[in-house]
Design an enzyme around this catalytic site. Structure first.
Site, mmCIF file in Angstrom:
data_model
loop_
_atom_site.group_PDB
_atom_site.id
_atom_site.type_symbol
_atom_site.label_atom_id
_atom_site.label_comp_id
_atom_site.label_asym_id
_atom_site.label_seq_id
_atom_site.Cartn_x
_atom_site.Cartn_y
_atom_site.Cartn_z
ATOM 1 N N ASP A 60 0.843 -1.135 -0.161
ATOM 2 C CA ASP A 60 -0.355 0.144 -0.293
ATOM 3 C C ASP A 60 0.835 0.962 0.665
ATOM 4 O O ASP A 60 1.496 1.345 -1.127
ATOM 5 C CB ASP A 60 -1.126 -0.160 0.842
ATOM 6 C CG ASP A 60 -1.811 1.461 1.474
ATOM 7 O OD1 ASP A 60 -2.796 1.146 0.214
ATOM 8 O OD2 ASP A 60 -1.555 2.374 2.353
ATOM 9 N N HIS B 216 -7.126 -6.671 -1.206
ATOM 10 C CA HIS B 216 -6.132 -5.169 -0.656
ATOM 11 C C HIS B 216 -5.247 -6.141 0.258
ATOM 12 O O HIS B 216 -3.980 -5.236 0.102
ATOM 13 C CB HIS B 216 -6.906 -4.267 -0.895
ATOM 14 C CG HIS B 216 -5.640 -3.550 -0.140
ATOM 15 N ND1 HIS B 216 -5.291 -1.974 -1.616
ATOM 16 C CD2 HIS B 216 -5.235 -2.550 0.533
ATOM 17 C CE1 HIS B 216 -4.093 -1.394 -1.402
ATOM 18 N NE2 HIS B 216 -4.318 -1.598 0.503
#
Length: 319
Positions: free
Chosen positions: A103, A295
């Site tokens: 991320d 994610h």
């Protein structure tokens, strides 16, 4: 979990908290977390890397947990964030290292390889791709694409606005962030521009399988003392980062690079063009798309991520 040594290093004008595990003679690997996470998001990778003989370093990134959270927004630009890691490497006597990021940690890892390629011997990035410096800052593009509609990055731009929502109930905010893929993503809702991030989302009844109540407690602890302000300030530097990155225009990512993304991660669709162009600017690239994965990739698919990471490091950065 392997025994961890927690050290606080005075680097780059702040105090950076770093969790360290593994043999002192082991080659250094840095694991950089993203938003809204913490060092504990690497809980499945730390023991695997230590068993392989690496010396693992997991910082609480600037603005998170026990590390300092400077007040100025500009203190969270990518030059500062990369400077923290380079300063910590210097403090520990490390000329080179392998760097792994997820991320926002992936963005820091990409830019470490660009700003200081001589310091990054192997690079692994999860979830967030890179395909060169954009022609305009992302926020300018988003204001045009999402005119009249909600976008979480634009929502995060006004200091104090997102903090008021997220800090009001830190545990609930984290439970909403960590929803299973397919339960509705708070980052991708179609709603008016003046909505709040969690408007219309009920609190999940249960945590996803990859995050126990004990795991969640580590994330809550990270934000309990000062809230989300420091973490949100990372998002408030897109235009500053773009200005400072002008010397990087046209520059290739030189280290051997592993990229992993889940096929249910919104990034896989939102960044389709970037993913397609990535090999043009990352010549030594290996990439894998993990099926049925969202994610939070290193926690959702720890065995797959560890196998791919250890294989990659074994070939390009052996312990």
């Amino acid at each position: 979990m392997q025994p961890l040594e927690r050290r606080t290093l005075p680097v780059n004008g702040i105090h950076l908290c770093v969790h360290i595990a593994g043999p002192e003679a082991g080659r250094p690997v840095w694991l950089l977390h993203g938003f809204p996470e913490c060092w504990h998001s690497w809980r499945a990778q730390i023991p695997a890397l230590v068993r392989a003989g690496y010396r693992v370093h997991v910082p609480e990134m600037r603005g998170y947990g026990r590390s300092d959270a400077p007040e100025p927004i500009e203190a969270y630009d990518l030059q500062s964030l990369c400077g923290d890691i380079l300063g910590a490497m210097d403090a520990l006597g490390q000329a080179r290292a392998a760097v792994v990021g997820h991320d926002w940690g992936a963005l820091v890892a990409w830019h470490l390889a660009l700003f200081a390629p001589q310091r990054v011997e192997a690079l692994a990035t999860l979830s967030v791709p890179y395909a060169g410096r954009p022609k305009r800052p992302a926020t300018q593009i988003l204001r045009e694409v999402f005119a009249g509609r909600f976008n979480y990055i634009l929502y995060f731009q006004q200091p104090g606005l997102a903090e008021a929502e997220l800090d009001a109930d830190i545990e609930r905010s984290l439970r909403l962030f960590f929803r299973d893929a397919g339960e509705g993503d708070p980052f991708l809702q179609d709603k008016p521009a003046d909505a709040r991030l969690f408007d219309g989302l009920p609190t999940p009844r249960a945590l996803p399988a990859w995050c126990s109540e004990a795991d969640l407690a580590h994330y809550i602890e990270t934000f309990a003392s000062r809230g989300f302000r420091g973490a949100l300030n990372w998002y408030r530097n897109f235009e500053r980062n773009w200005r400072f990155s002008e010397p990087l225009a046209g520059q290739l990512v030189k280290p051997p690079t592993l990229f992993l993304v889940g096929d249910r991660d919104p990034v896989a669709s939102l960044e389709a063009y970037t993913l397609k162009r990535m090999p043009e600017v990352v010549p030594a690239l290996e990439q894998h798309r993990l099926q049925g994965c969202g994610h939070w990739i290193q926690n959702e698919r720890p065995a797959e991520v560890n196998a791919l990471l250890l294989d990659f490091l074994g070939r390009h950065y052996p312990a």
